[in-house]
Design a protein around this motif. Structure first.
Motif, mmCIF file in Angstrom:
data_model
loop_
_atom_site.group_PDB
_atom_site.id
_atom_site.type_symbol
_atom_site.label_atom_id
_atom_site.label_comp_id
_atom_site.label_asym_id
_atom_site.label_seq_id
_atom_site.Cartn_x
_atom_site.Cartn_y
_atom_site.Cartn_z
ATOM 1 N N GLY A 1 0.793 -1.214 0.000
ATOM 2 C CA GLY A 1 0.000 0.000 0.000
ATOM 3 C C GLY A 1 0.826 1.263 0.000
ATOM 4 O O GLY A 1 0.343 2.337 0.382
ATOM 5 N N LEU A 2 2.082 1.171 -0.459
ATOM 6 C CA LEU A 2 2.950 2.346 -0.546
ATOM 7 C C LEU A 2 2.878 2.937 -1.948
ATOM 8 O O LEU A 2 2.573 2.228 -2.907
ATOM 9 C CB LEU A 2 4.398 1.953 -0.223
ATOM 10 N N PRO A 3 3.146 4.227 -2.102
ATOM 11 C CA PRO A 3 3.178 4.800 -3.450
ATOM 12 C C PRO A 3 4.197 4.063 -4.305
ATOM 13 O O PRO A 3 5.311 3.780 -3.853
ATOM 14 C CB PRO A 3 3.605 6.257 -3.205
ATOM 15 N N PRO A 4 3.853 3.718 -5.537
ATOM 16 C CA PRO A 4 4.769 2.918 -6.362
ATOM 17 C C PRO A 4 5.957 3.713 -6.839
ATOM 18 O O PRO A 4 5.882 4.926 -7.033
ATOM 19 C CB PRO A 4 3.895 2.500 -7.549
ATOM 20 N N GLN A 5 7.071 3.014 -7.016
ATOM 21 C CA GLN A 5 8.216 3.561 -7.723
ATOM 22 C C GLN A 5 8.179 3.032 -9.151
ATOM 23 O O GLN A 5 7.579 2.002 -9.424
ATOM 24 C CB GLN A 5 9.527 3.138 -7.057
ATOM 25 N N SER A 6 8.838 3.734 -10.052
ATOM 26 C CA SER A 6 8.909 3.246 -11.422
ATOM 27 C C SER A 6 9.846 2.047 -11.486
ATOM 28 O O SER A 6 10.754 1.901 -10.658
ATOM 29 C CB SER A 6 9.419 4.333 -12.364
ATOM 30 N N VAL A 7 9.627 1.184 -12.473
ATOM 31 C CA VAL A 7 10.522 0.050 -12.672
ATOM 32 C C VAL A 7 11.928 0.545 -12.972
ATOM 33 O O VAL A 7 12.924 -0.007 -12.495
ATOM 34 C CB VAL A 7 9.996 -0.844 -13.813
ATOM 35 N N ARG B 1 -12.008 6.133 -1.576
ATOM 36 C CA ARG B 1 -11.193 5.858 -0.390
ATOM 37 C C ARG B 1 -10.385 4.561 -0.545
ATOM 38 O O ARG B 1 -10.430 3.658 0.295
ATOM 39 C CB ARG B 1 -12.063 5.800 0.872
ATOM 40 N N LEU B 2 -9.638 4.497 -1.624
ATOM 41 C CA LEU B 2 -8.854 3.296 -1.918
ATOM 42 C C LEU B 2 -7.448 3.349 -1.331
ATOM 43 O O LEU B 2 -6.775 2.312 -1.259
ATOM 44 C CB LEU B 2 -8.735 3.112 -3.440
ATOM 45 N N ARG B 3 -6.985 4.512 -0.934
ATOM 46 C CA ARG B 3 -5.602 4.642 -0.457
ATOM 47 C C ARG B 3 -5.419 3.986 0.907
ATOM 48 O O ARG B 3 -6.305 4.023 1.755
ATOM 49 C CB ARG B 3 -5.192 6.107 -0.375
ATOM 50 N N PRO C 1 -2.910 3.657 4.488
ATOM 51 C CA PRO C 1 -2.210 4.639 5.329
ATOM 52 C C PRO C 1 -0.848 5.045 4.772
ATOM 53 O O PRO C 1 -0.391 6.168 5.004
ATOM 54 C CB PRO C 1 -2.074 3.910 6.674
ATOM 55 N N GLY C 2 -0.202 4.148 4.020
ATOM 56 C CA GLY C 2 1.098 4.469 3.444
ATOM 57 C C GLY C 2 1.042 5.424 2.271
ATOM 58 O O GLY C 2 2.079 5.877 1.792
ATOM 59 N N GLY C 3 -0.167 5.721 1.778
ATOM 60 C CA GLY C 3 -0.315 6.706 0.712
ATOM 61 C C GLY C 3 -0.614 6.134 -0.657
ATOM 62 O O GLY C 3 -0.997 6.874 -1.563
ATOM 63 N N GLY C 4 -0.421 4.836 -0.847
ATOM 64 C CA GLY C 4 -0.686 4.213 -2.140
ATOM 65 C C GLY C 4 -1.969 3.410 -2.128
ATOM 66 O O GLY C 4 -2.654 3.296 -1.103
ATOM 67 N N ILE C 5 -2.311 2.856 -3.262
ATOM 68 C CA ILE C 5 -3.453 1.949 -3.383
ATOM 69 C C ILE C 5 -2.913 0.527 -3.439
ATOM 70 O O ILE C 5 -2.093 0.198 -4.300
ATOM 71 C CB ILE C 5 -4.282 2.258 -4.646
ATOM 72 N N ARG C 6 -3.365 -0.297 -2.525
ATOM 73 C CA ARG C 6 -2.890 -1.685 -2.492
ATOM 74 C C ARG C 6 -3.648 -2.482 -3.545
ATOM 75 O O ARG C 6 -4.878 -2.427 -3.621
ATOM 76 C CB ARG C 6 -3.106 -2.281 -1.105
ATOM 77 N N VAL C 7 -2.896 -3.186 -4.385
ATOM 78 C CA VAL C 7 -3.509 -3.976 -5.442
ATOM 79 C C VAL C 7 -3.017 -5.417 -5.383
ATOM 80 O O VAL C 7 -1.909 -5.700 -4.920
ATOM 81 C CB VAL C 7 -3.223 -3.383 -6.842
ATOM 82 N N GLU C 8 -3.866 -6.312 -5.831
ATOM 83 C CA GLU C 8 -3.501 -7.713 -6.056
ATOM 84 C C GLU C 8 -3.660 -7.958 -7.546
ATOM 85 O O GLU C 8 -4.774 -7.907 -8.065
ATOM 86 C CB GLU C 8 -4.394 -8.647 -5.253
ATOM 87 N N GLY C 9 -2.546 -8.201 -8.222
ATOM 88 C CA GLY C 9 -2.572 -8.223 -9.679
ATOM 89 C C GLY C 9 -2.796 -6.798 -10.150
ATOM 90 O O GLY C 9 -1.946 -5.933 -9.992
ATOM 91 N N THR C 10 -3.993 -6.546 -10.706
ATOM 92 C CA THR C 10 -4.368 -5.175 -11.057
ATOM 93 C C THR C 10 -5.557 -4.680 -10.238
ATOM 94 O O THR C 10 -5.918 -3.506 -10.314
ATOM 95 C CB THR C 10 -4.739 -5.084 -12.548
ATOM 96 N N ALA D 1 -7.832 -3.397 -7.189
ATOM 97 C CA ALA D 1 -7.723 -2.671 -5.929
ATOM 98 C C ALA D 1 -8.269 -3.535 -4.804
ATOM 99 O O ALA D 1 -9.394 -4.037 -4.887
ATOM 100 C CB ALA D 1 -8.483 -1.353 -6.002
ATOM 101 N N VAL D 2 -7.492 -3.717 -3.761
ATOM 102 C CA VAL D 2 -7.899 -4.593 -2.658
ATOM 103 C C VAL D 2 -9.167 -4.069 -1.995
ATOM 104 O O VAL D 2 -10.026 -4.850 -1.573
ATOM 105 C CB VAL D 2 -6.745 -4.720 -1.647
ATOM 106 N N ARG D 3 -9.320 -2.766 -1.919
ATOM 107 C CA ARG D 3 -10.471 -2.189 -1.226
ATOM 108 C C ARG D 3 -11.751 -2.172 -2.073
ATOM 109 O O ARG D 3 -12.829 -1.890 -1.543
ATOM 110 C CB ARG D 3 -10.156 -0.762 -0.762
ATOM 111 N N ASP D 4 -11.650 -2.447 -3.371
ATOM 112 C CA ASP D 4 -12.843 -2.452 -4.225
ATOM 113 C C ASP D 4 -12.547 -3.285 -5.461
ATOM 114 O O ASP D 4 -11.809 -2.854 -6.348
ATOM 115 C CB ASP D 4 -13.229 -1.030 -4.625
#
Length: 367
Positions: free
Chosen positions: A238-244, A309-311, A313-322, A324-327
């Motif tokens: 759930g952290l903001p992503p870095q680029s590859v 409200r997908l973010r 606490p770390g500031g990012g959106i947590r995803v599984e695959g593509t 969003a975990v929250r929706d």
């Protein structure tokens, strides 16, 4: 918008899937939606706020020719062949994307600004746009990062009497002729800008937050997987992503070797403050400048998703695959580990696969 798009709007703007963004990831998703049997402007719609086809590529500076592009991967179903390496990448890829949209009849609506995505009625999401609202059962967000350039803040920044600009507004090297230029940033764009500007400027200074890492030797599939895994881990947390690219290092090619030998890539640590005439460090060192060019990257353009409200606490959106975990109705493609061109293709296919299962499982009137 074409006539079929207008007809879709007249029918009430209710669709199964809305795709936001028509860059690499969005077009890949649209291709797979069509291949899955969904019809554009009936079952799904692609919204793009850019004035023409080409995604973020259309805004790249003219001196970034196609031959300088690293790792452009073809869209699914149609190769990019015969491109002139000396032609600006904005033209090459813009033409390619435009041909792709027409070949597969993706009917992209543009320019359309998406202002918010929020909970709608009957388990649908409501996508609010400059051409009205869309009620959708699923959303593929493919908005990338170009619209959110990152400008660091430093003491005294507002006092600088010269020019400040970001990579997003980089016009090419000609405008820096005879100028003293500070380039901030250790990524691929920063080094490209620096090497171009050094040919015409009165002087250049390279400043980076971290010591640049130059990568020698081939970059194979195993190295690519390892780099993507590092980015995926941040997204899972759930952290903001870095680029590859930020975890792969800079490829040590002939141009970079030559620039290092000439001292163009002699790097200084990050300055502590900005002065009216340049920058300064706490140890007393100063550099005068006419221009500060911030090659400091971009952040994910996802503010329109805030009502959901997908973010984390770390500031990012947590995803599984593509997803969003929250929706589970929301998929992010071109986000984090899928920000590369090949990753965007795979993410588009994966998102559509998940969404098909959701549509098959849930009646249209429920979540």
């Amino acid at each position: 918008m074409n006539d079929s798009g207008a007809a879709a709007v007249a029918r009430g703007r209710t669709v199964d899937v809305v795709v936001i963004g028509a860059g690499q990831a969005g077009l890949s998703a649209a291709f797979h939606l069509r291949r899955a049997g969904l019809e554009p402007d009936r079952d799904f719609v692609v919204l793009d706020h850019s004035p023409r086809a080409g995604g973020a590529w259309q805004f790249r500076w003219p001196s970034l020719t196609y031959g300088k592009v690293h790792g452009m991967y073809a869209l699914p179903g149609m190769e990019l062949t015969g491109a002139d390496p000396a032609r600006p990448s904005s033209e090459v890829i813009g033409t390619y994307f435009d041909t792709y949209e027409r070949t597969f009849d993706l009917r992209v609506h543009r320019p359309v600004d998406v202002t918010a995505v929020r909970e709608g009625d009957g388990g649908r999401l409501l996508v609010e746009t400059s051409e009205g609202g869309y009620a959708t059962r699923a959303l593929i967000n493919a908005t990338g990062t170009w619209d959110r350039p990152f400008w660091p803040r430093y003491q005294g920044q507002e006092t600088f009497r010269g020019r400040q600009l970001h990579t997003s507004g980089y016009p090419g090297p000609e405008e820096f002729a005879g100028k003293r230029v500070i380039v901030v940033g250790g990524g691929a764009s920063g080094t490209q800008h620096l090497m171009e500007i050094a040919e015409v400027a009165a002087g250049t200074t390279w400043v980076t937050r971290r010591e640049p890492v130059f990568r020698e030797g081939p970059f194979g599939e195993a190295e690519g997987r390892a780099a993507v895994a590092l980015v995926e881990e941040r997204v899972r947390l759930g952290l903001p992503p870095q680029s590859v690219v930020s975890v792969t290092g800079l490829p040590l090619n002939d141009a970079i070797r030559e620039a290092r030998e000439r001292g163009v890539l002699d790097r200084l640590p990050m300055f502590d403050r900005i002065t009216p005439t340049g920058v300064a460090w706490d140890d007393g060192r100063t550099v005068d400048a006419d221009v500060i060019l911030w090659a400091t990257g971009f952040r994910a353009a996802i503010d329109h998703l805030a009502p959901l409200r997908l973010r984390e606490p770390g500031g990012g959106i947590r995803v599984e695959g593509t997803r969003a975990v929250r929706d589970e109705r929301v998929h992010l493609v071109g986000y984090g580990p899928s920000a590369s061109t090949i990753g965007a293709n795979r993410a588009g296919r994966a998102a559509v696969s998940d969404i098909r299962r959701l549509l098959d499982r849930e009646p249209a009137t429920t979540r």
